[in-house]
Design a protein around this motif. Structure first.
Motif, PDB file in Angstrom:
ATOM      1  N   THR A 184       0.839  -1.196   0.000  1.00 24.07           N
ATOM      2  CA  THR A 184       0.000   0.000   0.000  1.00 24.07           C
ATOM      3  C   THR A 184       0.873   1.243   0.000  1.00 24.07           C
ATOM      4  O   THR A 184       2.079   1.181   0.258  1.00 24.07           O
ATOM      5  CB  THR A 184      -0.913   0.007   1.240  1.00 24.07           C
ATOM      6  OG1 THR A 184      -0.084  -0.045   2.418  1.00 24.07           O
ATOM      7  CG2 THR A 184      -1.849  -1.200   1.226  1.00 24.07           C
ATOM      8  N   GLY A 185       0.244   2.398  -0.243  1.00 19.53           N
ATOM      9  CA  GLY A 185       0.990   3.657  -0.247  1.00 19.53           C
ATOM     10  C   GLY A 185       2.050   3.675  -1.319  1.00 19.53           C
ATOM     11  O   GLY A 185       1.825   3.236  -2.455  1.00 19.53           O
ATOM     12  N   ILE A 186       3.244   4.141  -0.947  1.00 11.57           N
ATOM     13  CA  ILE A 186       4.307   4.223  -1.962  1.00 11.57           C
ATOM     14  C   ILE A 186       4.735   2.843  -2.426  1.00 11.57           C
ATOM     15  O   ILE A 186       5.331   2.689  -3.499  1.00 11.57           O
ATOM     16  CB  ILE A 186       5.528   5.017  -1.447  1.00 11.57           C
ATOM     17  CG1 ILE A 186       6.232   4.258  -0.312  1.00 11.57           C
ATOM     18  CG2 ILE A 186       5.154   6.419  -1.018  1.00 11.57           C
ATOM     19  CD1 ILE A 186       7.617   4.789  -0.001  1.00 11.57           C
ATOM     20  N   ALA A 187       4.441   1.804  -1.642  1.00  7.48           N
ATOM     21  CA  ALA A 187       4.828   0.440  -2.019  1.00  7.48           C
ATOM     22  C   ALA A 187       4.002  -0.108  -3.164  1.00  7.48           C
ATOM     23  O   ALA A 187       4.259  -1.208  -3.648  1.00  7.48           O
ATOM     24  CB  ALA A 187       4.707  -0.489  -0.814  1.00  7.48           C
ATOM     25  N   ALA A 188       3.011   0.647  -3.612  1.00  2.00           N
ATOM     26  CA  ALA A 188       2.239   0.247  -4.791  1.00  2.00           C
ATOM     27  C   ALA A 188       2.889   0.758  -6.069  1.00  2.00           C
ATOM     28  O   ALA A 188       2.483   0.380  -7.177  1.00  2.00           O
ATOM     29  CB  ALA A 188       0.806   0.775  -4.689  1.00  2.00           C
ATOM     30  N   ASN A 189       3.900   1.619  -5.923  1.00  2.36           N
ATOM     31  CA  ASN A 189       4.560   2.208  -7.090  1.00  2.36           C
ATOM     32  C   ASN A 189       5.608   1.248  -7.645  1.00  2.36           C
ATOM     33  O   ASN A 189       6.478   0.779  -6.900  1.00  2.36           O
ATOM     34  CB  ASN A 189       5.217   3.535  -6.691  1.00  2.36           C
ATOM     35  CG  ASN A 189       5.840   4.247  -7.873  1.00  2.36           C
ATOM     36  OD1 ASN A 189       6.914   3.887  -8.339  1.00  2.36           O
ATOM     37  ND2 ASN A 189       5.165   5.279  -8.352  1.00  2.36           N
ATOM     38  N   PRO A 190       5.565   0.918  -8.948  1.00  2.17           N
ATOM     39  CA  PRO A 190       6.518  -0.048  -9.532  1.00  2.17           C
ATOM     40  C   PRO A 190       7.975   0.328  -9.325  1.00  2.17           C
ATOM     41  O   PRO A 190       8.818  -0.542  -9.090  1.00  2.17           O
ATOM     42  CB  PRO A 190       6.149  -0.049 -11.024  1.00  2.17           C
ATOM     43  CG  PRO A 190       4.727   0.405 -11.067  1.00  2.17           C
ATOM     44  CD  PRO A 190       4.567   1.371  -9.942  1.00  2.17           C
ATOM     45  N   ALA A 191       8.286   1.638  -9.412  1.00  7.13           N
ATOM     46  CA  ALA A 191       9.680   2.062  -9.240  1.00  7.13           C
ATOM     47  C   ALA A 191      10.152   1.827  -7.812  1.00  7.13           C
ATOM     48  O   ALA A 191      11.307   1.445  -7.576  1.00  7.13           O
ATOM     49  CB  ALA A 191       9.817   3.539  -9.610  1.00  7.13           C
ATOM     50  N   VAL A 192       9.263   2.035  -6.841  1.00  8.74           N
ATOM     51  CA  VAL A 192       9.613   1.787  -5.440  1.00  8.74           C
ATOM     52  C   VAL A 192       9.813   0.291  -5.211  1.00  8.74           C
ATOM     53  O   VAL A 192      10.774  -0.131  -4.548  1.00  8.74           O
ATOM     54  CB  VAL A 192       8.516   2.349  -4.509  1.00  8.74           C
ATOM     55  CG1 VAL A 192       8.767   1.915  -3.067  1.00  8.74           C
ATOM     56  CG2 VAL A 192       8.465   3.867  -4.604  1.00  8.74           C
ATOM     57  N   ILE A 193       8.910  -0.528  -5.749  1.00  8.61           N
ATOM     58  CA  ILE A 193       9.023  -1.988  -5.600  1.00  8.61           C
ATOM     59  C   ILE A 193      10.346  -2.476  -6.185  1.00  8.61           C
ATOM     60  O   ILE A 193      11.072  -3.268  -5.572  1.00  8.61           O
ATOM     61  CB  ILE A 193       7.839  -2.692  -6.280  1.00  8.61           C
ATOM     62  CG1 ILE A 193       6.517  -2.281  -5.620  1.00  8.61           C
ATOM     63  CG2 ILE A 193       8.001  -4.205  -6.222  1.00  8.61           C
ATOM     64  CD1 ILE A 193       5.290  -2.707  -6.407  1.00  8.61           C
ATOM     65  N   LYS A 194      10.661  -1.990  -7.366  1.00  9.80           N
ATOM     66  CA  LYS A 194      11.891  -2.416  -8.038  1.00  9.80           C
ATOM     67  C   LYS A 194      13.120  -2.045  -7.204  1.00  9.80           C
ATOM     68  O   LYS A 194      14.038  -2.848  -7.025  1.00  9.80           O
ATOM     69  CB  LYS A 194      11.972  -1.770  -9.423  1.00  9.80           C
ATOM     70  CG  LYS A 194      13.174  -2.210 -10.244  1.00  9.80           C
ATOM     71  CD  LYS A 194      13.118  -1.583 -11.625  1.00  9.80           C
ATOM     72  CE  LYS A 194      14.307  -2.041 -12.476  1.00  9.80           C
ATOM     73  NZ  LYS A 194      14.276  -1.440 -13.836  1.00  9.80           N
TER      74      LYS A 194
END
Length: 637
Positions: free
Chosen positions: A435-445
């Motif tokens: 959730t939150g910023i952890a839903a952003n692909p760049a953050v996950i990567k």
């Protein structure tokens, strides 16, 4: 020896060699002598390279297409998956193969088709009709020329034409149509009996079996790798910017940016374009001669629009008699502008050379420039002042935070201090995101990268938008591990129970089938177990009154010989089984299908055959062409 070298170096040959070296180094740069060429292509199709820029453009286009199609409700992580990137690259490779095949076969897209495509683009239309002004303005906004767009459309059409022609060449005979109808409309007479499901308590799974399964299938019971994050967020929208400009500041801004508040001079222009095909001196000479001949026709009294419709090579304005609409300075190429904005109303220019070719320009009208007064734009200037100040503060803070996140890579506390904020946290999430910023692909990567997981440092600044940046570091890392047996014990027991019950059911069905195949009748076998045999005659492929699995199984059985039957088993939902017998098959009646129905069948078959032939053609091209893929560049883009 040194003297001999000195003498040789002063000779005529040495001077010539030295002169050549000076020329080479001055023309190419001495550094090019020492640097090796670094390849950057993502793939090579024959001798043609697919560049990182082309690949990234294709990835962006596909991302936008899928996001739009899904209404924005799409998991961004899917765009980072290797299989998605491979599929996009394969599309580019196929495109290049077809383009090369077109060139080899001499297939050319007609100019008329390109013209029609341009005129059908909604963005170039006004009130449902093509607008040359919208067309020209759009090109200017994209920094593109008419030649660029025409070539892009030509390429798009070329990549679809050849496969389309192959597909259109598929021939379906009347016999094939008849055979399809006979199969499509075929009916079958069948009987079936549903066997009772084994009782749940008929199976007992011992602990030892559960433990054995756990030991031999450990990979089925692994936890997901997870990370928790610390992060520092810098969001321009949340910055407190104390900036209230006074009139003096706004007036100063107004004076410095006065050009923005001018309605610039506009000129209503038509043109005739003659393209210099080939680009060499001889081609330019021929193009100029043609342009001069067209100019003579106009000056001899022929209407400019008529000459343009007949002869201009700008497909976008051809149908409008060369009309480009109202142009501002900077929209057209500099050489075109220089002439068009020096002409007087009604003038027709001499041929003007630009990168596209020779233009004959007609100036039809002029709109003078107008200036908006300060009071009219004061509110707009104040808003812009605050936004500019906000951007300045954001960029200043983001720049300092970037430096600190790198120099003090073991903590985010100093980064947070510089950004005048606090370190926030994201709870554990997997590679599927959170959730939150952890839903952003760049953050996950970034979160699952070696930089953060192995080196344990802060991330680089990750842009969530142009004015929204985060810095992250891994606060907790949970590696995949096997779940304890006690946690999954009952899950395994349930799985093994289902499998055992399914095997019992199948064994019972196979036993009944074996007796039927040996000569016992289905009715007799069913009567022994007090089961009911269901009889259905004339069952079609789309029968709605029977379980679809039964129908599918019935149509997979061979056609029975005259006076005989064919039998089989079929798995039903929830571990149930049935034994099915087909007694007779009746083909569809071709005579009952009218011409429209036959045409529908022909189209369906043609599409199916055509698709197979098109795929086979592409596969043939692939086998005949050397294709190289850089796996490293494929995954790092």
């Amino acid at each position: 020896m040194l003297q001999a070298l000195r003498e040789k170096s002063s000779g005529l040959i040495a001077k010539i060699v030295l002169g050549l070296l000076i020329f080479v180094f001055s023309f190419f740069g001495i550094e090019s002598y020492f640097q090796s060429t670094q390849e950057s292509w993502v793939a090579k199709v024959g001798k043609t390279e697919i560049t990182p820029e082309q690949y990234r453009d294709a990835l962006d286009t596909e991302r936008n297409r899928i996001t739009s199609m899904m209404g924005g409700q799409v998991d961004g992580a899917m765009f980072e998956r290797p299989e998605h990137k491979r599929r996009v690259l394969e599309g580019l490779i196929t495109r290049q193969l077809v383009l090369q095949a077109n060139e080899d076969l001499g297939i050319v897209v007609a100019d008329q088709r390109i013209r029609e495509q341009i005129q059908d683009v909604p963005a170039f239309q006004e009130d449902g009709k093509f607008s040359a002004q919208r067309y020209t303005t759009w090109l200017a906004s994209q920094g593109k020329t008419t030649r660029w767009l025409e070539e892009r459309i030509r390429e798009d059409l070329a990549t679809s034409d050849l496969p389309g022609q192959i597909m259109a060449s598929a021939v379906i005979t009347p016999r094939e149509i008849d055979n399809h109808i006979r199969l499509r409309d075929q009916t079958r007479d069948l009987r079936h009996v549903v066997l009772p499901k084994p009782a749940a308590d008929s199976v007992k799974i011992e602990d030892a079996a559960v433990e054995d399964y756990y030991k031999s299938h450990g990979s089925e019971f692994m936890t997901e790798e997870q990370v928790a994050l610390d992060y520092v967020e810098i969001d321009a929208a949340k910055l407190n910017v104390d900036a209230t400009p006074d009139d003096a500041q706004l007036k100063d801004r107004y004076e410095k940016e006065k050009a923005r508040f001018l309605s610039p001079e506009q000129r209503l222009v038509s043109h005739i374009l003659v393209v210099s095909k080939g680009g060499d001196a001889e081609a330019q000479k021929k193009a100029l001669a043609k342009a001069q001949d067209l100019l003579k026709q106009v000056r001899d009294g022929k209407a400019f629009a008529d000459v343009a419709k007949a002869s201009t090579e700008d497909l976008g304005s051809k149908a409008q008699g060369g009309d480009l609409g109202w142009l501002e300075k900077g929209v057209a190429e500099p050489a075109f502008d220089a002439v068009a904005f020096e002409m007087k109303k009604g003038d027709i220019s001499e041929p003007v050379l630009t990168g596209e070719g020779y233009h004959i320009i007609q100036l039809r009208d002029i709109r003078e420039k107008k200036e908006k007064p300060f009071e009219e734009v004061k509110a707009e200037l104040a808003k812009e002042f605050i936004e500019t100040e906000r951007d300045r503060v954001f960029n200043d803070i983001a720049g300092k935070a970037t430096d600190v996140a790198y120099s003090d890579a073991g903590t985010l506390e100093t980064t947070a201090k510089v950004a005048n904020t606090t370190v926030q946290k994201v709870p554990l999430f997997s590679r599927r995101g959170g959730t939150g910023i952890a839903a952003n692909p760049a953050v996950i990567k970034a979160a699952f990268s070696n930089q953060l997981l192995v080196e344990g440092v802060n991330s680089d600044g990750i842009d969530l938008s142009p004015t929204h940046k985060v810095f992250i570091r891994v606060a907790d890392h949970k590696r995949p591990e096997q779940k304890p047996l006690d946690v999954v014990r009952e899950e395994i027991r349930a799985k093994l129970t289902r499998e055992a019950l399914a095997k019992q059911a199948k064994d019972a069905a196979d036993a009944v089938l074996a007796r039927v195949k040996k000569g016992d009748t289905l009715d007799a076998v069913a009567a022994e177990s007090k089961l009911k045999v269901e009889t259905n005659k004339g069952v079609g492929r789309q029968a709605a009154n029977l379980d679809s699995a039964l129908v599918a199984a019935a149509f997979k059985l061979p056609r029975p010989a005259e006076g005989k039957s064919e039998a089989g088993t079929v798995a039903l939902p929830d571990n149930a089984y049935a034994v099915i017998v087909v007694d007779a098959v009746t083909d569809g009646d071709v005579a009952k299908v009218d011409d429209a129905g036959r045409e529908s069948v022909r189209t369906q078959l043609q599409n199916e055959v055509a698709a197979v032939e098109a795929r086979a053609f592409i596969e043939t091209l692939r086998k005949a062409t050397t294709i190289e893929i850089s796996e490293e560049r494929l995954t790092t883009q």
